[in-house]
Design a protein around this motif. Structure first.
Motif, PDB file in Angstrom:
ATOM      1  N   GLY A 167       0.862  -1.136   0.064  1.00 35.38           N
ATOM      2  CA  GLY A 167      -0.110  -0.140  -0.013  1.00 35.38           C
ATOM      3  C   GLY A 167       0.874   1.178  -0.079  1.00 35.38           C
ATOM      4  O   GLY A 167       1.925   1.167   0.331  1.00 35.38           O
ATOM      5  N   LYS A 183       5.683   0.500  -6.941  1.00 40.54           N
ATOM      6  CA  LYS A 183       5.641   0.032  -5.613  1.00 40.54           C
ATOM      7  C   LYS A 183       5.016  -1.215  -5.453  1.00 40.54           C
ATOM      8  O   LYS A 183       5.520  -2.224  -4.843  1.00 40.54           O
ATOM      9  CB  LYS A 183       5.267   0.972  -4.691  1.00 40.54           C
ATOM     10  CG  LYS A 183       5.495   0.445  -3.240  1.00 40.54           C
ATOM     11  CD  LYS A 183       5.063   1.672  -2.309  1.00 40.54           C
ATOM     12  CE  LYS A 183       5.198   1.197  -0.868  1.00 40.54           C
ATOM     13  NZ  LYS A 183       4.779   1.937   0.032  1.00 40.54           N
ATOM     14  N   GLU A 227       9.036   6.875   3.841  1.00 40.50           N
ATOM     15  CA  GLU A 227       7.735   6.915   4.212  1.00 40.50           C
ATOM     16  C   GLU A 227       7.316   6.543   5.608  1.00 40.50           C
ATOM     17  O   GLU A 227       6.236   6.957   6.185  1.00 40.50           O
ATOM     18  CB  GLU A 227       7.004   5.493   3.200  1.00 40.50           C
ATOM     19  CG  GLU A 227       6.836   6.069   1.866  1.00 40.50           C
ATOM     20  CD  GLU A 227       6.914   4.977   0.817  1.00 40.50           C
ATOM     21  OE1 GLU A 227       6.458   3.853   1.184  1.00 40.50           O
ATOM     22  OE2 GLU A 227       7.074   4.975  -0.300  1.00 40.50           O
TER      23      GLU A 227
HETATM   24 MG    MG Z   1       4.757   1.107   3.584  1.00 39.31          MG
END
Ligand code: MG
Ligand code: WAQ
Ligand code: MG
Ligand code: MG
Length: 256
Positions: free
Chosen positions: A28, A48, A172
């Motif tokens: 995600g 990703k 992130e």
């Molecule tokens: Mg992640």
């Protein structure tokens, strides 16, 4: 001056069908982007999810939406890297950092037991530090923190000054932990990845900062962990709303 429109761009990928069908979560991602950066953000998230150590997804959803609320600007948590020799040593350190944050050991053990029941969570579990009870009712889905990102270029400047690698994973995770710990309801966060090729995790809180721990599991293990320890006496629904909806932009300037 008119504020530039900001967009939330999100991706989720699974194998065995859509998440709603009880499939396995693969990847995600959430980003904030100006209109002119949407294409780049979508391409980043597509790659990703498409190329992932958990395997090939057969379901992916990418969406973007314009955000009405102005972004809150927050400095990243300070970062410490703790080198450990084994997952056992890493977990012991993580537990002691959580205890330093005021969470009793039996509550940490209970939270660990609750999170281990799920093989493939997509979000985080919210645990009350007083009772050890889970406070969200989201099952395997959990609560997904969203709408946080670094101001363009700021992570790269921050990483350069702190001798940290330019890894998107750290970028992130630090943005997420900074948003999660910024709210007064948050006590601490415990995290390690569900990706079989990544064993570094962290404990984070407003006072401890982002405490990286170089091993919290064994290579090959697809059991991840993300627990937001919170003060359950406070308004939990408004914290969940904050996690999902409040835009937070991480900003960092070179210290003068
Ligand atoms: Mg992640
Ligand atoms: N909100 C809530 N929970 C999330 C989110 C989110 N935005 N993203 C991931 N999770 C949960 C979900 O259950 C995942 O299965 C689990 O966390 C692990 O996610 O070296 O890579 O993205 O400093 O695999 C931390 C250390 C890496 C980085 C964490 O987690 C470093 C990582 P992953
Ligand atoms: Mg951006
Ligand atoms: Mg993962």
């Amino acid at each position: 001056m008119k504020r530039e429109e900001l967009f939330s761009v999100r991706m989720r990928a699974a194998k065995g069908g859509a998440h709603e069908r009880g499939s396995t979560h693969v990847s995600g991602g959430e980003m904030l982007a100006a209109y002119s950066d949407i294409q780049q953000a979508v391409m980043y998230l597509l790659e990703k999810g498409l190329v992932h150590s958990k395997g090939k997804p057969d379901f992916m959803q990418i969406q973007f939406e314009c955000i009405e609320e102005p972004a809150k600007r927050v400095e990243p948590l300070s970062v410490t890297t703790n080198k450990v020799k084994s997952a056992k040593e890493g977990r012991a350190l993580a537990w002691s950092l959580l205890e330093q944050s005021g969470i009793p050991r039996n509550i940490i053990d209970e939270a660990d037991r609750l999170v281990s029941q799920y093989s493939s969570m997509r979000g985080a579990m919210l645990i009350d530090v007083h009772s050890g009870k889970r406070l969200d009712d989201r099952g395997e889905k959990g609560v997904r923190a969203s709408r946080m990102d670094w101001q363009n270029g700021h992570y790269e400047k921050w990483a350069g000054c702190h001798h940290m690698p330019l890894h998107s994973r750290i970028k992130e995770a630090l943005a997420l932990a900074t948003k999660v710990c910024e709210h007064r309801v948050a006590v601490a966060e415990l995290c390690w990845s569900d990706d079989p090729d990544y064993i570094t995790g962290y404990v984070a809180s407003k006072t401890l900062g982002y405490q990286r721990i170089t091993q919290l599991k064994e290579y090959g293990d697809e059991q991840g962990c993300r627990i937001f320890f919170i003060d359950g006496k406070e308004d939990v629904d408004s914290y969940i709303h904050y996690l999902e909806h409040q835009p937070v932009m991480i900003q960092w300037e070179v210290e003068k």
